[in-house]
Design a protein around this motif. Structure first.
Motif, short mmCIF file in Angstrom:
data_model
loop_
_atom_site.label_atom_id
_atom_site.label_comp_id
_atom_site.label_asym_id
_atom_site.label_seq_id
_atom_site.Cartn_x
_atom_site.Cartn_y
_atom_site.Cartn_z
N ASP A 1 5.11 -27.18 -7.82
CA ASP A 1 6.17 -27.78 -7.01
C ASP A 1 7.32 -26.79 -6.79
O ASP A 1 7.68 -26.02 -7.70
CB ASP A 1 6.73 -29.03 -7.71
N ASN A 2 7.90 -26.86 -5.63
CA ASN A 2 9.04 -26.03 -5.23
C ASN A 2 8.67 -24.57 -4.98
O ASN A 2 9.52 -23.74 -4.76
CB ASN A 2 10.19 -26.10 -6.27
N VAL A 3 7.37 -24.24 -5.01
CA VAL A 3 6.93 -22.89 -4.67
C VAL A 3 6.48 -22.90 -3.21
O VAL A 3 5.58 -23.65 -2.84
CB VAL A 3 5.77 -22.43 -5.58
N ARG A 4 7.16 -22.09 -2.42
CA ARG A 4 6.83 -22.03 -0.99
C ARG A 4 5.70 -21.06 -0.71
O ARG A 4 4.90 -21.28 0.20
CB ARG A 4 8.09 -21.63 -0.22
N ALA A 5 5.67 -19.98 -1.48
CA ALA A 5 4.60 -19.00 -1.29
C ALA A 5 4.45 -18.20 -2.57
O ALA A 5 5.41 -17.97 -3.29
CB ALA A 5 4.92 -18.06 -0.12
N ALA A 6 3.21 -17.83 -2.85
CA ALA A 6 2.90 -16.96 -3.99
C ALA A 6 2.09 -15.79 -3.46
O ALA A 6 0.94 -15.97 -3.03
CB ALA A 6 2.14 -17.71 -5.08
N VAL A 7 2.66 -14.60 -3.45
CA VAL A 7 2.06 -13.44 -2.80
C VAL A 7 1.49 -12.51 -3.85
O VAL A 7 2.25 -11.90 -4.63
CB VAL A 7 3.11 -12.70 -1.95
N PRO A 8 0.16 -12.36 -3.91
CA PRO A 8 -0.43 -11.39 -4.84
C PRO A 8 -0.30 -9.97 -4.29
O PRO A 8 -0.40 -9.75 -3.08
CB PRO A 8 -1.90 -11.82 -4.89
N GLU A 9 -0.10 -9.02 -5.19
CA GLU A 9 0.04 -7.63 -4.77
C GLU A 9 -0.65 -6.73 -5.79
O GLU A 9 -0.46 -6.90 -6.99
CB GLU A 9 1.51 -7.23 -4.64
N MET A 10 -1.45 -5.80 -5.26
CA MET A 10 -1.97 -4.71 -6.09
C MET A 10 -1.72 -3.43 -5.34
O MET A 10 -1.74 -3.40 -4.11
CB MET A 10 -3.46 -4.91 -6.40
N SER A 11 -1.46 -2.37 -6.03
CA SER A 11 -1.05 -1.14 -5.35
C SER A 11 -1.70 0.08 -5.99
O SER A 11 -2.19 0.04 -7.12
CB SER A 11 0.47 -0.98 -5.40
N GLY A 12 -1.73 1.14 -5.22
CA GLY A 12 -2.26 2.41 -5.67
C GLY A 12 -1.84 3.51 -4.72
O GLY A 12 -1.22 3.25 -3.69
N ARG A 13 -2.21 4.74 -5.05
CA ARG A 13 -1.90 5.86 -4.20
C ARG A 13 -3.09 6.19 -3.31
O ARG A 13 -4.24 5.98 -3.69
CB ARG A 13 -1.54 7.09 -5.04
N ALA A 14 -2.79 6.71 -2.11
CA ALA A 14 -3.86 7.04 -1.18
C ALA A 14 -3.39 8.17 -0.28
O ALA A 14 -2.19 8.39 -0.10
CB ALA A 14 -4.27 5.83 -0.36
N THR A 15 -4.40 8.89 0.29
CA THR A 15 -4.12 9.95 1.26
C THR A 15 -4.52 9.46 2.64
O THR A 15 -5.65 9.01 2.85
CB THR A 15 -4.89 11.23 0.92
N LEU A 16 -3.57 9.52 3.58
CA LEU A 16 -3.83 9.11 4.96
C LEU A 16 -4.02 10.35 5.82
O LEU A 16 -3.42 11.39 5.56
CB LEU A 16 -2.65 8.28 5.51
N ARG A 17 -4.86 10.19 6.84
CA ARG A 17 -5.06 11.29 7.79
C ARG A 17 -5.09 10.71 9.19
O ARG A 17 -5.77 9.73 9.47
CB ARG A 17 -6.35 12.04 7.50
N PHE A 18 -4.34 11.39 10.08
CA PHE A 18 -4.41 11.07 11.50
C PHE A 18 -4.37 12.39 12.25
O PHE A 18 -3.41 13.16 12.12
CB PHE A 18 -3.23 10.20 11.94
N GLY A 19 -5.44 12.66 12.96
CA GLY A 19 -5.56 13.95 13.62
C GLY A 19 -5.65 15.04 12.57
O GLY A 19 -6.51 15.01 11.68
N ASN A 20 -4.78 16.00 12.65
CA ASN A 20 -4.78 17.10 11.69
C ASN A 20 -3.70 16.93 10.61
O ASN A 20 -3.41 17.87 9.87
CB ASN A 20 -4.53 18.43 12.42
N THR A 21 -3.10 15.73 10.53
CA THR A 21 -2.00 15.49 9.59
C THR A 21 -2.45 14.64 8.43
O THR A 21 -3.04 13.57 8.62
CB THR A 21 -0.82 14.81 10.30
N ASP A 22 -2.21 15.14 7.23
CA ASP A 22 -2.46 14.36 6.01
C ASP A 22 -1.13 13.92 5.41
O ASP A 22 -0.13 14.65 5.48
CB ASP A 22 -3.22 15.19 4.97
N TYR A 23 -1.18 12.75 4.78
CA TYR A 23 0.07 12.23 4.21
C TYR A 23 -0.27 11.34 3.02
O TYR A 23 -1.13 10.45 3.14
CB TYR A 23 0.85 11.44 5.26
N GLN A 24 0.39 11.57 1.89
CA GLN A 24 0.17 10.75 0.71
C GLN A 24 1.23 9.67 0.61
O GLN A 24 2.41 9.94 0.79
CB GLN A 24 0.22 11.61 -0.56
N THR A 25 0.81 8.48 0.30
CA THR A 25 1.74 7.36 0.19
C THR A 25 1.12 6.29 -0.70
O THR A 25 0.03 6.47 -1.25
CB THR A 25 2.07 6.79 1.59
#
Length: 646
Positions: free
Chosen positions: A342-366
């Motif tokens: 009761d009285n909970v409007r939303a419960a948002v689960p979250e899990m996180s980690g590090r990853a390397t992104l690439r678009f074209g010739n650009t790499d980026y860690q986030t």
């Protein structure tokens, strides 16, 4: 025989300096009737000036009795003696004893100030007296712009300001040329004929010859007394003009005017004194504005994350997460259970980690966060472009992503990323949305440097885990946040077989804790700034002590013309308070201007009336506190000692 106006009975005066005693007067007895013109003549060191000081209530005899109209002067306190000097005696000094920083008119007005005469009334009377004495064209001149004879006329006008019954003239012609001396003696004769009792102290037989009675003094004793030369009764004294008495407000305003005149006379020193107060007040204003601004910025950033949130994290309370993952106890199913509380409007689960992104010739860690569609609602973080993740994306393990603004800037620059594919750990994900810019957290991390993916997709294809890092719980009614927190706690304990292997943080409580910490920080800054104000206050006290030392003769003049103890005390306290008030006002202006400059440069500043009022009040209080000791010293000076100061 009528009661004498003045009667001395066996008066002696001895001055002591340690064990050394010097007797100046010995067993002096005399009586003076109203309306007499008396000359007291003697050589230098004969004791005649000391006798005059006793007659004028500037000094007290060591032994004997002084009666004024039958009243024993010894029974009067300091203020009663001041009243007698103010209302009865008028002093004409050999050295004139005019206040250097005041004009002729202002010098003449001094006795009337302490008599409570209104400003306009005393101004008119002072100008009339000066005009009658031939100084109508010199009303605004200061003593340094007047000749010796003119200064003596100003001194006579001052003695007449309160219509004194008794004029005491100490060597009135001693510093004048022959013509000016004759003019002054003629004036005294005229005043005697108008009913004044005139007592002249002189060593010159020619001056003494103008009097009706000659008293000779030598070695502190009266050796001859001619008695009055006139058998005629004294002429009636003209009645004093009646004026309404000025009240406390008028006294204060007059003290402020005198303070401003005195401060203007020593402008450079006043500026240096003001500088200490200005720096102190400006420091208080700036530091409190910076502290309040920093507090507001931190609280706003935390509030932007949501004040109606509960953060559920794995690990028992007051423990750290272990290396083997034994505290990784939160699962997606826990979020589903919490969502049903009761009285909970939303419960948002979250899990996180590090990853390397690439678009074209650009790499980026986030960082990559796998979450549910309710995250924008719980975090009050809307999508700027495109759409957010939905339940179908999660159910079908869709390879879609929503990017933070920092990631977009680093990978795409000015290009629109919607519809394009990025490789996340070499897995292609289609960009379906871009989050609005959020900025840094209070602890400095960039909230926009993030990639958001569906919970199931991230768990399976990117992060490789099932346990959650956080469950963000959005409370519907913030007033029931504590009850809801306990309900969530009990629900999870039951789901975890009675084990409390998690911890819950209430964001509202976090804000309170941060606010308290920032308040402490602000108080610290304010305390540091207050030290500057304290130093400025000490500077005020030092300058006022110097003022008292340099203006000792002026204090004596004011006491001789009837200033009470409280008048002198008030004058110097008001001077200190005026300095502090002016310094406080300038400090506030400079502080606000400096704080505005810092704000323009990007520093968080919060302008509130509290610090400004506090700083100004502290400056004002500084003047009162640090001005009191010098003022008290001035008020308790001995009139004779003050008049004879160099």
């Amino acid at each position: 025989m009528n009661t004498p106006l003045i009667e001395l009975r066996d008066i002696s005066r001895t001055y002591r300096n340690g064990e050394l005693a010097t007797t100046v007067l010995t067993d002096v007895s005399l009586s003076i009737q109203p309306g007499e013109f008396v000359a007291i003549m003697g050589a230098s060191g004969s004791g005649k000036s000391t006798l005059m000081n006793i007659l004028g209530c500037l000094d007290k005899p060591s032994t004997g009795q002084y009666l004024f109209q039958g009243r024993d002067i010894a029974q009067l306190d300091k203020d009663a003696l001041a009243s007698l000097r103010r209302e009865t005696f008028g002093f004409i000094f050999q050295s004139y004893n005019l206040i250097p920083s005041a004009s002729a008119t202002e010098n003449v007005e001094v006795p009337a100030i302490y008599a409570g005469m209104p400003r306009e009334a005393r101004h008119r009377r002072a100008e009339r007296l000066l005009t009658e004495l031939g100084l109508g064209e010199r009303l605004r001149n200061r003593p340094s712009q007047l000749s010796g004879g003119q200064q003596q006329r100003v001194s006579i006008a001052r003695a007449l300001m309160n219509d004194a019954r008794v004029l005491l003239a100490d060597e009135p012609t001693g510093a004048l040329d022959s013509q000016s001396g004759k003019d002054v003696l003629a004036l005294l004769k005229q005043l005697h004929e108008r009913g004044k009792t005139v007592i002249v102290i002189t060593h010159d037989p020619k001056v003494a010859a103008h009097a009706d009675r000659l008293i000779e003094i030598a070695d502190g004793q009266i050796i001859a007394d001619s008695g009055s030369r006139s058998e005629q009764p004294a002429a009636p004294q003209s009645p004093a003009e009646e004026h309404p008495i000025r009240g406390l407000l008028g006294d204060t305003l007059e003290a402020v005017r005198m303070a401003l005149r005195a401060l203007r006379a020593n402008l450079f020193r006043t500026v240096l004194t003001l500088l200490g107060i200005v720096i102190g007040v400006a420091s208080v204003v700036v530091m409190l504005a910076v502290g309040n601004g920093a507090q507001k910025e931190v609280v706003d950033r935390i509030s932007a994350m949501g004040t109606n949130l509960l953060l559920v994290r794995p690990g028992a309370p007051n423990t750290r997460r272990s290396v083997d993952g034994s505290t990784n106890t939160l699962m997606p199913e826990d979020a589903e259970l919490v969502a049903q509380v009761d009285n909970v409007r939303a419960a948002v689960p979250e899990m996180s980690g590090r990853a390397t992104l690439r678009f074209g010739n650009t790499d980026y860690q986030t960082s990559v966060t796998a979450t549910s569609p309710d995250l924008p609602l719980a975090r009050s973080w809307p999508v700027a472009n495109g759409v957010f993740l939905d339940q179908q994306d999660n159910a079908r393990y869709a390879a879609v992503t929503v990017l933070g603004q920092t990631v977009v800037n680093n990978l795409f620059g000015d290009q629109d990323p919607l519809g394009d594919y990025v490789l996340i750990n070499n897995v292609p994900f289609q960009v379906i949305g871009v989050m609005s810019e959020r900025g840094a957290t209070p602890w400095g991390s960039d909230q926009d440097d993030v990639v958001l993916v569906p919970l199931n997709t991230g768990s399976l294809r990117l992060i490789g885990q099932r346990h959650l890092n956080t469950i963000t719980v959005m409370v519907d009614d913030l007033g029931l946040a504590d009850q809801t927190q306990e309900a969530v706690r009990q629900t999870l304990i039951q789901a975890h077989a009675g084990v409390e292997d998690f911890q819950i943080r209430n964001m509202a409580s976090l804000i309170d804790n941060v606010a308290q910490t920032q308040n402490t920080f602000t108080v610290l800054l304010g305390s540091i700034a207050a030290i500057s104000l304290l130093v400025g206050g000490i500077g005020v006290m030092n300058i006022m002590l110097v003022n008292v030392t340099e203006r000792t003769r002026e204090i004596g003049i004011r006491m001789a013309t009837g200033a009470r103890t409280r008048n002198i005390l008030q004058q110097f306290i008001v001077e200190a308070m005026v300095v502090s008030a002016i310094g406080g006002a300038l400090g506030v202006l400079f502080g606000l201007a400096f704080a505005a400059g810092l704000q323009a440069l990007g520093t968080a500043i919060q302008f509130t009336s509290g610090p400004v009022i506090l700083a100004f009040a502290c400056a004002f209080a500084t003047g009162l506190i640090f001005g009191f000791m010098p003022a008290r010293k001035a008020a308790h000076l001995d009139p004779v000692v003050a008049l004879n100061a160099d």
